[in-house]
Write a protein that holds these residues in place. Sequence first.
Motif, PDB file in Angstrom:
ATOM      1  N   LEU A 227      -3.669  12.399  -7.059  1.00 26.35           N
ATOM      2  CA  LEU A 227      -3.578  12.085  -5.705  1.00 26.35           C
ATOM      3  C   LEU A 227      -3.447  10.397  -5.513  1.00 26.35           C
ATOM      4  N   GLN A 228      -3.673   9.650  -6.653  1.00 25.00           N
ATOM      5  CA  GLN A 228      -3.264   8.087  -6.582  1.00 25.00           C
ATOM      6  C   GLN A 228      -2.291   7.751  -6.508  1.00 25.00           C
ATOM      7  N   TRP A 229      -1.230   8.939  -7.325  1.00 24.93           N
ATOM      8  CA  TRP A 229       0.268   8.491  -7.777  1.00 24.93           C
ATOM      9  C   TRP A 229       1.097   8.723  -6.739  1.00 24.93           C
ATOM     10  N   TYR A 230       2.250   8.460  -6.690  1.00 23.00           N
ATOM     11  CA  TYR A 230       3.217   8.686  -5.523  1.00 23.00           C
ATOM     12  C   TYR A 230       3.889   9.973  -5.603  1.00 23.00           C
ATOM     13  N   TYR A 231       3.703  10.701  -6.513  1.00 22.28           N
ATOM     14  CA  TYR A 231       3.856  12.215  -6.595  1.00 22.28           C
ATOM     15  C   TYR A 231       2.896  13.159  -6.126  1.00 22.28           C
ATOM     16  N   GLY A 232       1.732  12.537  -5.630  1.00 18.48           N
ATOM     17  CA  GLY A 232       0.611  13.226  -5.054  1.00 18.48           C
ATOM     18  C   GLY A 232       0.278  12.671  -3.715  1.00 18.48           C
ATOM     19  N   ALA A 233       1.481  11.946  -3.089  1.00 14.34           N
ATOM     20  CA  ALA A 233       1.328  11.228  -1.842  1.00 14.34           C
ATOM     21  C   ALA A 233       0.719  12.201  -0.657  1.00 14.34           C
ATOM     22  N   PRO A 234       0.055  11.712   0.188  1.00 17.53           N
ATOM     23  CA  PRO A 234      -0.559  12.541   1.455  1.00 17.53           C
ATOM     24  C   PRO A 234       0.693  13.039   2.318  1.00 17.53           C
ATOM     25  N   ILE A 235       0.641  14.012   2.967  1.00 11.85           N
ATOM     26  CA  ILE A 235       1.698  14.687   3.888  1.00 11.85           C
ATOM     27  C   ILE A 235       1.395  14.327   5.132  1.00 11.85           C
ATOM     28  N   SER A 236       2.321  13.626   5.850  1.00 11.26           N
ATOM     29  CA  SER A 236       2.184  13.293   7.606  1.00 11.26           C
ATOM     30  C   SER A 236       3.519  13.513   8.195  1.00 11.26           C
ATOM     31  N   ALA A 237       3.376  13.835   9.319  1.00 13.66           N
ATOM     32  CA  ALA A 237       4.777  13.801  10.255  1.00 13.66           C
ATOM     33  C   ALA A 237       5.263  12.541  10.534  1.00 13.66           C
ATOM     34  N   LEU A 238       4.721  11.445  10.109  1.00 12.37           N
ATOM     35  CA  LEU A 238       4.995  10.094  10.187  1.00 12.37           C
ATOM     36  C   LEU A 238       5.020   9.749   8.863  1.00 12.37           C
ATOM     37  N   THR A 239       6.334   9.711   8.024  1.00  8.48           N
ATOM     38  CA  THR A 239       6.298   9.392   6.727  1.00  8.48           C
ATOM     39  C   THR A 239       6.991   8.084   6.510  1.00  8.48           C
ATOM     40  N   ILE A 240       6.870   7.396   5.595  1.00  8.31           N
ATOM     41  CA  ILE A 240       7.405   6.119   5.228  1.00  8.31           C
ATOM     42  C   ILE A 240       7.581   5.908   3.902  1.00  8.31           C
ATOM     43  N   ASN A 241       8.777   5.304   3.343  1.00  5.03           N
ATOM     44  CA  ASN A 241       9.044   4.881   2.135  1.00  5.03           C
ATOM     45  C   ASN A 241       8.288   6.049   0.799  1.00  5.03           C
ATOM     46  N   ASP A 242       8.645   7.328   1.272  1.00  4.31           N
ATOM     47  CA  ASP A 242       8.066   8.420   0.394  1.00  4.31           C
ATOM     48  C   ASP A 242       6.391   8.172   0.412  1.00  4.31           C
ATOM     49  N   ASN A 243       5.600   7.749   1.398  1.00  2.00           N
ATOM     50  CA  ASN A 243       4.275   7.514   1.400  1.00  2.00           C
ATOM     51  C   ASN A 243       3.732   6.952   0.210  1.00  2.00           C
ATOM     52  N   ALA A 244       4.605   6.104  -0.439  1.00  2.00           N
ATOM     53  CA  ALA A 244       4.206   5.175  -1.777  1.00  2.00           C
ATOM     54  C   ALA A 244       4.295   3.722  -1.568  1.00  2.00           C
ATOM     55  N   ALA A 245       3.434   3.149  -2.213  1.00  3.93           N
ATOM     56  CA  ALA A 245       3.532   1.377  -2.300  1.00  3.93           C
ATOM     57  C   ALA A 245       3.750   1.086  -3.566  1.00  3.93           C
ATOM     58  N   LYS A 246       4.497  -0.045  -3.847  1.00  4.27           N
ATOM     59  CA  LYS A 246       4.909  -0.387  -4.995  1.00  4.27           C
ATOM     60  C   LYS A 246       3.948  -1.422  -5.437  1.00  4.27           C
ATOM     61  N   ILE A 247       3.434  -1.555  -6.535  1.00  2.00           N
ATOM     62  CA  ILE A 247       2.662  -2.572  -7.315  1.00  2.00           C
ATOM     63  C   ILE A 247       3.324  -3.349  -8.288  1.00  2.00           C
ATOM     64  N   LEU A 248       3.440  -4.627  -8.000  1.00  3.40           N
ATOM     65  CA  LEU A 248       4.269  -5.542  -9.065  1.00  3.40           C
ATOM     66  C   LEU A 248       3.380  -6.598  -9.651  1.00  3.40           C
ATOM     67  N   ILE A 249       3.134  -6.262 -11.032  1.00  2.00           N
ATOM     68  CA  ILE A 249       2.394  -7.155 -11.759  1.00  2.00           C
ATOM     69  C   ILE A 249       3.134  -7.931 -12.579  1.00  2.00           C
ATOM     70  N   THR A 250       2.879  -9.508 -12.488  1.00  4.10           N
ATOM     71  CA  THR A 250       3.611 -10.410 -13.050  1.00  4.10           C
ATOM     72  C   THR A 250       2.777 -11.460 -13.894  1.00  4.10           C
ATOM     73  N   PRO A 251       3.103 -11.700 -15.186  1.00  5.21           N
ATOM     74  CA  PRO A 251       2.044 -12.361 -16.111  1.00  5.21           C
ATOM     75  C   PRO A 251       2.032 -13.842 -15.626  1.00  5.21           C
ATOM     76  N   ALA A 252       0.864 -14.406 -15.661  1.00  2.00           N
ATOM     77  CA  ALA A 252       0.731 -15.947 -15.670  1.00  2.00           C
ATOM     78  C   ALA A 252       1.311 -16.577 -16.573  1.00  2.00           C
ATOM     79  N   SER A 253       1.454 -17.992 -16.311  1.00  2.00           N
ATOM     80  CA  SER A 253       2.016 -18.910 -17.070  1.00  2.00           C
ATOM     81  C   SER A 253       0.993 -19.379 -18.343  1.00  2.00           C
ATOM     82  N   LYS A 254      -0.310 -18.976 -18.130  1.00  2.00           N
ATOM     83  CA  LYS A 254      -1.336 -19.389 -18.977  1.00  2.00           C
ATOM     84  C   LYS A 254      -1.908 -18.092 -19.612  1.00  2.00           C
TER      85      LYS A 254
END
Length: 553
Positions: free
Chosen positions: A228-255
């Motif tokens: 259920l936490q992953w995009y392929y188990g997204a909840p179902i709604s009559a108002l759906t946006i962006n596959d009901n998923a969010a992108k997590i972008l992780i970028t390393p620090a310089s230190k």
Amino acid sequence: MHMKYSALSSYVLLVFLAFLLTEATAQKPLSRMRVVATPTPTVAPTPTITPTALPATTLKPEIKPSPTQYHQPQIQTLDELQTKIRQILQRESLKRSRIGIKILSLDTGKTLFEEDAEKFFMPASNMKNFTVAAALEKLTPNFTFITSVYATEKPDSQGILKGDLIIYGRGDPTIAYGIDDKDEIKGLEKLVERIIATGIKKIEGNIIGDESFFTGTAVPYTWEWEDLQWYYGAPISALTINDNAAKILITPASKVGAPATIQLLPPESGLVIINNTETSEENLPRKIVINRKLGTNILIISGSIAKNAKPFESFVSIPNPAMTFVSILRSLLEKHGVVITGKTEVLDSEARKSNPLPKNLLEVARLESPPLSLIAQKTMKPSQNLYTELILRAMGENILLEDYKPEWNSADKGIAIVDKFLNEIGVSPGSVLMYDGSGLSRHNLVTPNAIATLYAFMANKSKSSKQWLESLTVAGVDGTLSSRFKGTIAERNVRGKTGTINQVSSLSGYVNSMSGEKFAFSIIINNAPDQAIRVSTIDEIVLLLANFAGKTN
């Protein structure tokens, strides 16, 4: 195995290495994933599929196979074909597994081979075959999803709308990455343009996301919690946006030792992030773990990413798609200068029982989806779970049932429609037990006979056979078969639907033999922990069909 079969076996083992990448990216919606860590590939919710140039109404290969493809063993008689399939099934590596097979000729109607074809198997994403086929037949390929914008009156001469603006969804899956450009808000901009075109400059009321068109729970009861936490188990709604998923972008620090930077896109996703990551020494493997506790909107992200690593992205389900939808919509309207004095809220079917829609509503704007024929392609080729569930519920709410039961929700009604359709086309009663539309539920049970019967009907008798064939993934070309069967006579020849969950692989579809005979087949393997063995077994059997030079009549 005899030495004369070694070339075919070697091919299957080699091609599986290429398959692993495709299965991890395109078929990942039905895998069970606890952590996101090296070497898990980056996955987009729904890859944009370029329509294949293959003729839509023929099962014959578009190109003539190269001579090297004929180095694989040709099979001259039906007895030889059946013997080779049985030899595969008797392997030691499969002794604890269950395998169901049905292969029939579309030209003669004759069964070439069957193994436990009337026994139940978990189908994984082969369940999508039933949902999408029924929708093409019953809703028709030209069906579209409508999102309406309602108000109780038109804006006045100064552009002031007195009262609430209601966004009424009907399950449109296309306001999303998979249909439009990969922009977190692109899909909604078209709706904003239509609202602005009405002359609205100020809304003296609330902006309401109404998802009451669908009844029932947002998540089927039989889905497993870890999906259920992953995009392929997204909840179902009559108002759906962006596959009901969010992108997590992780970028390393310089230190080294500093926390990585984490972005959530779109910010309105309704998730709270706890960042427990750190930046590690250069060239160290990535070890990122993403965890969302059941029933919360808190994402705990921990682990490490190397200082010189590229940004890592993953996609997680959002907790309240309708709220994300209207929150982004409100933000876009305000950027266009529209003043909204009220709050943002969401109403579902339960809330509407005590707070029904006003009777004097005017539709001031609407957004219409592309036709179902295109949506079917975007559903079947990448094996998109959410789209299938939306299609199932859309059938339930748009098709009248004579024996409707008041306690049924949208999914129940959709399943009843699929069941009725299967009875009409000659699928044995009770041979498909449907708990969802997509196959993510481990409770689904089907027989290979049922799938093969469906494929035969859709090829020979369906009024939507062209659109059905166009929805299927093409071997070596697109979707979940893009890296399978390359360099063989099956490339661009096989069209079908894959399925994968833990211990389950399936492939059903069409293939032309070397003699030009058209076959429909369904192969399902259960209780086999090794995915490599499952896939190589299926592919080897399909290659035997493609290399069959005899005739069944």
